[in-house]
Write an enzyme that holds these catalytic residues in place. Structure first.
Site, short mmCIF file in Angstrom:
data_model
loop_
_atom_site.label_atom_id
_atom_site.label_comp_id
_atom_site.label_asym_id
_atom_site.label_seq_id
_atom_site.Cartn_x
_atom_site.Cartn_y
_atom_site.Cartn_z
N HIS A 72 0.75 -1.36 0.09
CA HIS A 72 0.14 0.08 0.13
C HIS A 72 0.91 1.28 0.10
CE1 HIS A 72 -4.23 -1.49 1.33
NE2 HIS A 72 -3.66 -2.45 0.73
N TYR A 200 -9.45 5.31 7.34
CA TYR A 200 -9.56 5.81 8.93
C TYR A 200 -10.39 7.05 8.72
CZ TYR A 200 -5.21 3.12 9.80
OH TYR A 200 -4.03 2.50 9.86
N PRO A 292 -4.44 0.21 18.62
CA PRO A 292 -4.59 -0.51 17.37
C PRO A 292 -4.16 0.78 16.36
CG PRO A 292 -6.59 -0.75 18.22
CD PRO A 292 -5.72 -0.15 19.31
N LYS A 296 0.74 -0.46 15.24
CA LYS A 296 2.09 -0.56 15.67
C LYS A 296 2.39 -1.82 16.44
CE LYS A 296 3.57 2.81 13.15
NZ LYS A 296 4.05 2.22 11.85
N TYR A 384 4.08 6.27 10.16
CA TYR A 384 3.04 5.09 9.49
C TYR A 384 4.19 3.95 9.03
CZ TYR A 384 -1.19 2.87 8.41
OH TYR A 384 -2.07 1.67 8.18
#
Ligand code: APR
Ligand code: PHB
Length: 389
Positions: A72, A200, A292, A296, A384
């Site tokens: 991704h 998200y 969550p 990570k 990220y």
């Protein structure tokens, strides 16, 4: 029994460490309290940083990950009627890999079993003895029979509820914790993901996340109350609520179906210091927990394993204690950065029960800033995809 490294816990941390040690001819025994089927039945997050992918390659267990994992290059963030994308490869040159943690665990078991590693399942009453001396040993019970392993080091990879952390005397340990006032209700369904990248969503009704495992397996979450129970949520009620929290164009194309798993997870940030006591080293969830948001957990466990593996390798191959002496300091430096990112991303995306109008405005202002500011997006992308080891 005698070994070089006794590893407590056969989750991803313990298995990855065992497999990496094995590649250098360092002996270990893994003691797992449950059965393999139980460990492989747990469903966890599914986003791997490049650092973990490289460790899996080093462990010789990355073939399936490369064949089936999905790279991704970015992620979507929505709030109100807005949706924007944070581009990982543009900002960092790196993608993340979407591949389930359960599959990582399965691949590690495969690698270990092929090379006849020693894994003891159903190991009960594990006790770590003399960890502060140079002759530790571990006792445990299998099928009612007591056993003992003499070893040179103990790796405590037994998760948040394990015995390893508790072995470090309370006066030596310092613990830091934040409990969030909500949970995540998650479902797994054999439906195509609503979007090819993760979404998200911060909505006035609470957070939602659209994730996936593969082209026909989706993972969705909605923020829920800590008092909620999965059985109180029919599949229909879940889909209905999810659709109300994500952008309309996404909701319109969401394919729904029966859930094959449904569970609630609380959100917590936790760190214990130090991560070493004598010859006992804590790795992964045994030492720290992240909420969550941002996935990570496994990735932070992997960086611990990296530091510990290299420390032990240096000890056995170069007779140097430098790496193991610096283990706690190095691991914690990275752990705290992952804690900060997970806390920040969680704070940005959830509705808090006691949130004031001012708090809400701050959240929106921060989302606006992230949407419109390159430097803010770069900072998010770097975290990220994973900070360097
Ligand atoms: N003795 C032996 N094994 C134990 C004991 C014990 N006393 N207590 C726990 N275990 C085992 C558990 O059954 C589990 O299989 O240790 C393992 C710990 O695995 P995880 O909890 O998965 O922790 P870790 O390997 O550090 O993985 C970190 O995985 O758990 C997720 O959210 C977590 O993503 C993070 C990553
Ligand atoms: C998941 O797919 O389970 C997942 C993905 C991203 C997250 C958390 C969980 O941030």
């Amino acid at each position: 029994m005698k070994t070089q490294v006794a590893i407590i816990g056969g989750g991803p941390s313990g298995l990855l460490l065992a497999r990496l040690l094995q590649t250098r001819g360092i002996e270990s025994v893994v003691l797992e309290r449950k059965t393999k089927a139980y460990v492989l039945g747990r469903i966890r997050a599914g986003v791997l940083e490049q650092g973990l992918v490289s460790l899996m390659e080093q462990a010789g267990c990355a073939d399936r990950l490369h064949a089936e994992g999905i790279a991704h290059d970015g992620t979507l963030i929505s709030y109100g009627d807005e949706m924007f994308r944070v581009n990982f490869t543009e900002h960092t040159g790196k993608p993340v890999m979407v591949y389930g943690q359960t599959e990582v665990t399965r691949d590690l078991y495969g690698g270990l079993e092929q090379s006849s590693a020693q894994i003891v399942f159903n190991a009960e009453d594990v006790v770590i003895h003399n960890a502060h001396t140079d002759k530790p040993h571990v006792t445990y019970v299998v099928d009612g029979k007591p056993n003992r392993i003499n070893c040179e080091f103990v790796a405590g990879c037994d998760g948040f509820h394990g015995v390893s952390r508790q072995t470090i005397p309370i006066e030596v340990r310092r613990e830091y914790e934040k409990v969030y006032p909500f949970g995540w209700l998650g479902i797994l369904s054999e439906t195509p993901p609503v979007n090819h990248e993760l979404i998200y969503a911060n909505s006035p009704r609470g957070f939602a996340l659209c994730s996936m495992r593969n082209e026909n397996l989706s993972r969705y979450y909605i923020q829920c109350s800590l008092n909620d129970k999965p059985e109180n949520w029919s599949d229909d009620a879940f889909w209905h609520e999810l659709k109300r929290r994500i952008p309309t164009d996404q909701a319109d194309k969401l394919v729904t179906g029966p859930s094959i798993e449904k569970s609630i997870a609380p959100l917590r940030s936790f760190v214990t210091e130090p991560m070493r006591w004598g010859r006992l080293f804590l790795c992964g969830d045994a030492a720290h927990i992240v909420p969550p948001t941002g996935a990570k957990g496994l990735n932070t466990a992997a960086s611990d394993v990296h530091y510990l593996f290299n420390g032990l390798r240096d000890y056995y191959e170069n007779q140097s204690t430098n790496g193991i002496d610096k283990y706690s300091e190095k691991a914690l430096a990275r752990v705290w950065k992952a804690e900060r990112f997970s806390w920040w991303f969680s704070s940005l995306m959830h509705s808090y029960p006691d949130q004031s109008e001012f708090d809400l405005k701050m959240q929106i202002a921060e989302l606006e800033f992230l949407r419109s500011n390159r430097a803010a997006q770069q900072a998010m992308a770097e975290n990220y995809v994973g900070l360097p080891y």
